[in-house]
Design a protein around this motif. Structure first.
Motif, PDB file in Angstrom:
ATOM      1  N   ALA A   1       0.838  -1.209   0.000  1.00 50.32           N
ATOM      2  CA  ALA A   1       0.000   0.000   0.000  1.00 50.32           C
ATOM      3  C   ALA A   1       0.869   1.253   0.000  1.00 50.32           C
ATOM      4  O   ALA A   1       1.886   1.315   0.698  1.00 50.32           O
ATOM      5  CB  ALA A   1      -0.899   0.009   1.231  1.00 50.32           C
ATOM      6  N   VAL A   2       0.452   2.229  -0.795  1.00 49.27           N
ATOM      7  CA  VAL A   2       1.088   3.553  -0.745  1.00 49.27           C
ATOM      8  C   VAL A   2       0.494   4.289   0.452  1.00 49.27           C
ATOM      9  O   VAL A   2      -0.727   4.394   0.579  1.00 49.27           O
ATOM     10  CB  VAL A   2       0.823   4.337  -2.044  1.00 49.27           C
TER      11      VAL A   2
ATOM     12  N   GLY B   1     -18.399   4.677 -11.170  1.00 50.86           N
ATOM     13  CA  GLY B   1     -19.213   3.499 -11.491  1.00 50.86           C
ATOM     14  C   GLY B   1     -19.242   3.121 -12.953  1.00 50.86           C
ATOM     15  O   GLY B   1     -19.923   2.181 -13.344  1.00 50.86           O
ATOM     16  N   HIS B   2     -18.489   3.849 -13.807  1.00 52.61           N
ATOM     17  CA  HIS B   2     -18.430   3.408 -15.202  1.00 52.61           C
ATOM     18  C   HIS B   2     -17.001   3.379 -15.738  1.00 52.61           C
ATOM     19  O   HIS B   2     -16.750   3.570 -16.922  1.00 52.61           O
ATOM     20  CB  HIS B   2     -19.389   4.187 -16.110  1.00 52.61           C
ATOM     21  N   GLY B   3     -16.076   3.103 -14.828  1.00 50.12           N
ATOM     22  CA  GLY B   3     -14.669   3.130 -15.209  1.00 50.12           C
ATOM     23  C   GLY B   3     -14.195   1.906 -15.958  1.00 50.12           C
ATOM     24  O   GLY B   3     -13.187   1.964 -16.664  1.00 50.12           O
ATOM     25  N   PHE B   4     -14.911   0.794 -15.833  1.00 52.48           N
ATOM     26  CA  PHE B   4     -14.459  -0.418 -16.525  1.00 52.48           C
ATOM     27  C   PHE B   4     -14.508  -0.209 -18.033  1.00 52.48           C
ATOM     28  O   PHE B   4     -13.542  -0.447 -18.749  1.00 52.48           O
ATOM     29  CB  PHE B   4     -15.319  -1.612 -16.102  1.00 52.48           C
ATOM     30  N   LYS B   5     -15.639   0.275 -18.507  1.00 55.41           N
ATOM     31  CA  LYS B   5     -15.756   0.421 -19.965  1.00 55.41           C
ATOM     32  C   LYS B   5     -14.869   1.538 -20.499  1.00 55.41           C
ATOM     33  O   LYS B   5     -14.481   1.527 -21.651  1.00 55.41           O
ATOM     34  CB  LYS B   5     -17.210   0.621 -20.388  1.00 55.41           C
TER      35      LYS B   5
ATOM     36  N   TYR C   1     -18.569   2.738  -5.433  1.00 58.86           N
ATOM     37  CA  TYR C   1     -18.292   3.651  -6.549  1.00 58.86           C
ATOM     38  C   TYR C   1     -17.554   4.860  -5.977  1.00 58.86           C
ATOM     39  O   TYR C   1     -17.829   5.282  -4.854  1.00 58.86           O
ATOM     40  CB  TYR C   1     -19.582   4.210  -7.165  1.00 58.86           C
TER      41      TYR C   1
ATOM     42  N   LEU D   1     -14.069   7.626 -11.145  1.00 55.36           N
ATOM     43  CA  LEU D   1     -14.631   6.972 -12.340  1.00 55.36           C
ATOM     44  C   LEU D   1     -16.144   6.748 -12.213  1.00 55.36           C
ATOM     45  O   LEU D   1     -16.820   6.420 -13.180  1.00 55.36           O
ATOM     46  CB  LEU D   1     -13.904   5.654 -12.627  1.00 55.36           C
TER      47      LEU D   1
ATOM     48  N   TRP E   1      -9.583   5.641  -2.432  1.00 56.00           N
ATOM     49  CA  TRP E   1      -8.446   5.856  -1.526  1.00 56.00           C
ATOM     50  C   TRP E   1      -7.487   6.906  -2.087  1.00 56.00           C
ATOM     51  O   TRP E   1      -6.515   7.261  -1.433  1.00 56.00           O
ATOM     52  CB  TRP E   1      -7.747   4.523  -1.246  1.00 56.00           C
TER      53      TRP E   1
ATOM     54  N   GLY F   1     -20.361  -3.238  -3.889  1.00 64.06           N
ATOM     55  CA  GLY F   1     -19.065  -2.606  -4.148  1.00 64.06           C
ATOM     56  C   GLY F   1     -19.185  -1.107  -3.946  1.00 64.06           C
ATOM     57  O   GLY F   1     -20.268  -0.577  -3.677  1.00 64.06           O
TER      58      GLY F   1
ATOM     59  N   ALA G   1      -4.208   6.746  -8.803  1.00 65.91           N
ATOM     60  CA  ALA G   1      -5.317   5.993  -9.416  1.00 65.91           C
ATOM     61  C   ALA G   1      -5.790   4.940  -8.427  1.00 65.91           C
ATOM     62  O   ALA G   1      -5.932   3.772  -8.763  1.00 65.91           O
ATOM     63  CB  ALA G   1      -4.851   5.349 -10.723  1.00 65.91           C
ATOM     64  N   ALA G   2      -6.024   5.362  -7.190  1.00 60.90           N
ATOM     65  CA  ALA G   2      -6.336   4.420  -6.114  1.00 60.90           C
ATOM     66  C   ALA G   2      -7.814   4.459  -5.753  1.00 60.90           C
ATOM     67  O   ALA G   2      -8.184   4.249  -4.595  1.00 60.90           O
ATOM     68  CB  ALA G   2      -5.464   4.718  -4.897  1.00 60.90           C
ATOM     69  N   ASN G   3      -8.665   4.727  -6.778  1.00 59.91           N
ATOM     70  CA  ASN G   3     -10.109   4.740  -6.548  1.00 59.91           C
ATOM     71  C   ASN G   3     -10.429   5.689  -5.376  1.00 59.91           C
ATOM     72  O   ASN G   3      -9.823   6.745  -5.280  1.00 59.91           O
ATOM     73  CB  ASN G   3     -10.589   3.299  -6.315  1.00 59.91           C
TER      74      ASN G   3
HETATM   75  C1  LIG Z   1     -20.947  -3.288  -8.169  1.00 60.90           C
HETATM   76  C2  LIG Z   1     -20.202  -2.546  -9.242  1.00 60.90           C
HETATM   77  C3  LIG Z   1     -20.584  -2.685 -10.568  1.00 60.90           C
HETATM   78  C4  LIG Z   1     -19.899  -2.003 -11.572  1.00 60.90           C
HETATM   79  N1  LIG Z   1     -20.294  -2.170 -12.876  1.00 60.90           N
HETATM   80  C5  LIG Z   1     -19.637  -1.503 -13.853  1.00 60.90           C
HETATM   81  C6  LIG Z   1     -20.038  -1.640 -15.219  1.00 60.90           C
HETATM   82  O1  LIG Z   1     -20.985  -2.370 -15.541  1.00 60.90           O
HETATM   83  N2  LIG Z   1     -19.362  -0.951 -16.174  1.00 60.90           N
HETATM   84  C7  LIG Z   1     -18.326  -0.127 -15.862  1.00 60.90           C
HETATM   85  O2  LIG Z   1     -17.758   0.482 -16.765  1.00 60.90           O
HETATM   86  N3  LIG Z   1     -17.912   0.023 -14.579  1.00 60.90           N
HETATM   87  C8  LIG Z   1     -18.552  -0.632 -13.572  1.00 60.90           C
HETATM   88  N4  LIG Z   1     -18.171  -0.463 -12.268  1.00 60.90           N
HETATM   89  C9  LIG Z   1     -17.143   0.547 -11.963  1.00 60.90           C
HETATM   90  C10 LIG Z   1     -15.736   0.062 -12.191  1.00 60.90           C
HETATM   91  O3  LIG Z   1     -15.529  -1.162 -11.507  1.00 60.90           O
HETATM   92  C11 LIG Z   1     -14.786   1.154 -11.645  1.00 60.90           C
HETATM   93  O4  LIG Z   1     -15.127   2.415 -12.207  1.00 60.90           O
HETATM   94  C12 LIG Z   1     -13.344   0.846 -11.986  1.00 60.90           C
HETATM   95  O5  LIG Z   1     -12.954  -0.407 -11.471  1.00 60.90           O
HETATM   96  C13 LIG Z   1     -12.454   1.934 -11.398  1.00 60.90           C
HETATM   97  O6  LIG Z   1     -11.143   1.656 -11.790  1.00 60.90           O
HETATM   98  P1  LIG Z   1      -9.943   2.244 -10.959  1.00 60.90           P
HETATM   99  O7  LIG Z   1      -8.701   1.716 -11.600  1.00 60.90           O
HETATM  100  O8  LIG Z   1     -10.112   3.716 -10.796  1.00 60.90           O
HETATM  101  O9  LIG Z   1     -10.124   1.634  -9.491  1.00 60.90           O
HETATM  102  P2  LIG Z   1      -9.937   0.120  -9.031  1.00 60.90           P
HETATM  103  O10 LIG Z   1     -10.313  -0.821 -10.114  1.00 60.90           O
HETATM  104  O11 LIG Z   1     -10.639   0.007  -7.714  1.00 60.90           O
HETATM  105  O12 LIG Z   1      -8.370   0.014  -8.825  1.00 60.90           O
HETATM  106  C14 LIG Z   1      -7.731   0.787  -7.821  1.00 60.90           C
HETATM  107  C15 LIG Z   1      -6.598  -0.052  -7.268  1.00 60.90           C
HETATM  108  O13 LIG Z   1      -5.847   0.743  -6.355  1.00 60.90           O
HETATM  109  C16 LIG Z   1      -5.510  -0.057  -5.248  1.00 60.90           C
HETATM  110  N5  LIG Z   1      -5.249   0.828  -4.105  1.00 60.90           N
HETATM  111  C17 LIG Z   1      -6.125   1.526  -3.353  1.00 60.90           C
HETATM  112  N6  LIG Z   1      -5.492   2.229  -2.409  1.00 60.90           N
HETATM  113  C18 LIG Z   1      -4.170   1.976  -2.572  1.00 60.90           C
HETATM  114  C19 LIG Z   1      -2.995   2.403  -1.882  1.00 60.90           C
HETATM  115  N7  LIG Z   1      -3.056   3.247  -0.866  1.00 60.90           N
HETATM  116  N8  LIG Z   1      -1.811   1.917  -2.311  1.00 60.90           N
HETATM  117  C20 LIG Z   1      -1.728   1.061  -3.370  1.00 60.90           C
HETATM  118  N9  LIG Z   1      -2.800   0.628  -4.055  1.00 60.90           N
HETATM  119  C21 LIG Z   1      -4.003   1.080  -3.651  1.00 60.90           C
HETATM  120  C22 LIG Z   1      -6.721  -0.953  -5.040  1.00 60.90           C
HETATM  121  O14 LIG Z   1      -6.363  -2.103  -4.292  1.00 60.90           O
HETATM  122  C23 LIG Z   1      -7.080  -1.281  -6.483  1.00 60.90           C
HETATM  123  O15 LIG Z   1      -6.371  -2.414  -6.943  1.00 60.90           O
HETATM  124  C24 LIG Z   1     -18.820  -1.149 -11.240  1.00 60.90           C
HETATM  125  C25 LIG Z   1     -18.422  -1.008  -9.905  1.00 60.90           C
HETATM  126  C26 LIG Z   1     -19.110  -1.699  -8.916  1.00 60.90           C
HETATM  127  C27 LIG Z   1     -18.670  -1.517  -7.488  1.00 60.90           C
END
Ligand SMILES: Cc1cc2nc3c(=O)[nH]c(=O)nc-3n(C[C@H](O)[C@H](O)[C@H](O)COP(=O)(O)OP(=O)(O)OC[C@H]3O[C@@H](n4cnc5c(N)ncnc54)[C@H](O)[C@@H]3O)c2cc1C
Length: 291
Positions: A71-72, A241-245, A214, A239, A104, A212, A100-102
């Motif tokens: 963890a950072v 709730g739509h960051g995957f796409k 958002y 992101l 966090w 989960g 890019a830690a969502n």
């Molecule tokens: C129930 C649910 C359904 C969803 N459905 C969809 C959908 O249908 N379509 C769509 O496009 N999106 C969907 N999403 C949203 C999508 O999952 C997110 O927008 C996307 O995963 C965000 O990407 P990210 O890389 O920003 O964060 P994440 O994927 O969460 O990645 C962040 C990473 O940072 C790591 N991290 C956090 N803090 C630290 C720290 N201090 N040090 C080091 N690492 C750290 C975490 O462990 C994680 O691995 C959904 C989300 C949920 C919860």
């Protein structure tokens, strides 16, 4: 109608359909109360786990080192620029840090005096095993966003259907301490809504679910920018709730921006200072965050 027109202008293969056409393009769905719907023949789902592992493998193949379980705890700065990160496994020097830690990301930025307008919200998801006479184990059904009931439905492997909520914000939640399961009430609610959308789901077997988090920004769109307070600090968060796409494009945009200093044209909409400047992205048309 306007949203569909907007998407067509952008080249999306989508069209308006009548209630009567629903049974042709999405067998099993009810058309009760539907005045108008839209249909995207090319839309589908991608397996999020497999996709994430593929991203990680490709990054590794291209020379990235992935430190799991690390963890950072702090972003390190010196004289107005980032110099690395402090982690639970020691310090790492780096001239560029991408935050890019969502959700966090918020405390990590806050420790540098930077406020990210992001709220964690909890979103439950119900898993139903479909009855054998509808969309059996090998069968799939159409993916749908059903605005009548504020839900979306998608088929999953093993004869399952997942029902999620499209309600924008449920409850602001503490991302480290929130109910990760689904309650009996939530199961009953999303099962009932799912069965109104696909009547055969009334005979489904609920198989539990999960919730989960958002990272909702103020306008439900991501912050993709450098954080100018510190040279070398970039942000990919909110992101919403739509960051995957969005992830393939976000990766390409950020890589281009960091390497060249030039933002691809449309990326400017996702600037950090849009909130302070009253340039939040607001939909021209209701229903979702388009427009
Ligand atoms: C129930 C649910 C359904 C969803 N459905 C969809 C959908 O249908 N379509 C769509 O496009 N999106 C969907 N999403 C949203 C999508 O999952 C997110 O927008 C996307 O995963 C965000 O990407 P990210 O890389 O920003 O964060 P994440 O994927 O969460 O990645 C962040 C990473 O940072 C790591 N991290 C956090 N803090 C630290 C720290 N201090 N040090 C080091 N690492 C750290 C975490 O462990 C994680 O691995 C959904 C989300 C949920 C919860």
């Amino acid at each position: 109608r306007a949203n569909v027109g907007l998407q067509q202008e952008q080249g999306v293969n989508t069209r308006l359909i009548t209630a009567a056409e629903i049974s042709e393009v999405a067998p099993g769905y009810s058309s009760e109360g539907v005045t108008l719907a839209c249909y995207e023949p090319d839309t589908g789902v991608a397996d999020p786990m497999a996709t994430t592992h593929c991203f990680a493998k490709r990054a590794h193949d291209l020379g990235a080192t992935i430190l799991e379980g690390t963890a950072v705890t702090q972003i390190l700065t010196q004289n107005g620029r980032v110099v690395g990160v402090r982690t639970t496994q020691g310090d790492i020097q780096a001239p560029v840090v991408v935050l890019a830690a969502n959700v966090w990301s918020v405390p990590l930025a806050s420790a540098l005096g930077i406020a990210l307008p992001i709220t964690p919200t909890r979103h439950p998801m119900l898993a139903l095993r479909r009855p054998n006479d509808f969309g059996g184990r090998q069968e799939l059904h159409a993916v749908a966003v059903d605005l009548r009931y504020d839900i979306y439905l998608r088929p999953d492997i093993g004869g399952m259907t997942l029902v999620g909520s499209t309600a924008d914000v449920l409850t602001a939640s503490d991302p480290d301490h929130y109910a990760q399961g689904v309650s009996e009430e939530e199961i009953a609610h999303f099962w009932a809504m799912g069965a109104r959308s696909i009547p055969a789901l009334a005979r489904a077997v609920p198989r539990g679910g999960w919730a989960g988090i958002y990272d909702d920004s103020v306008d439900n769109h991501p912050i993709l920018d450098r954080l100018v307070a510190y040279e070398g600090l970039y942000c990919v968060a909110g992101l919403s709730g739509h960051g995957f796409k969005l992830s393939p494009l976000v990766g390409q945009w950020m890589a281009h921006y960091i390497l060249t200093g030039q933002k691809p044209a449309d990326m400017e909409h996702f600037a950090y200072d849009r909130f302070a400047q009253g340039k939040e992205i607001r939909p021209r048309y209701p229903s979702g965050v388009l427009g």
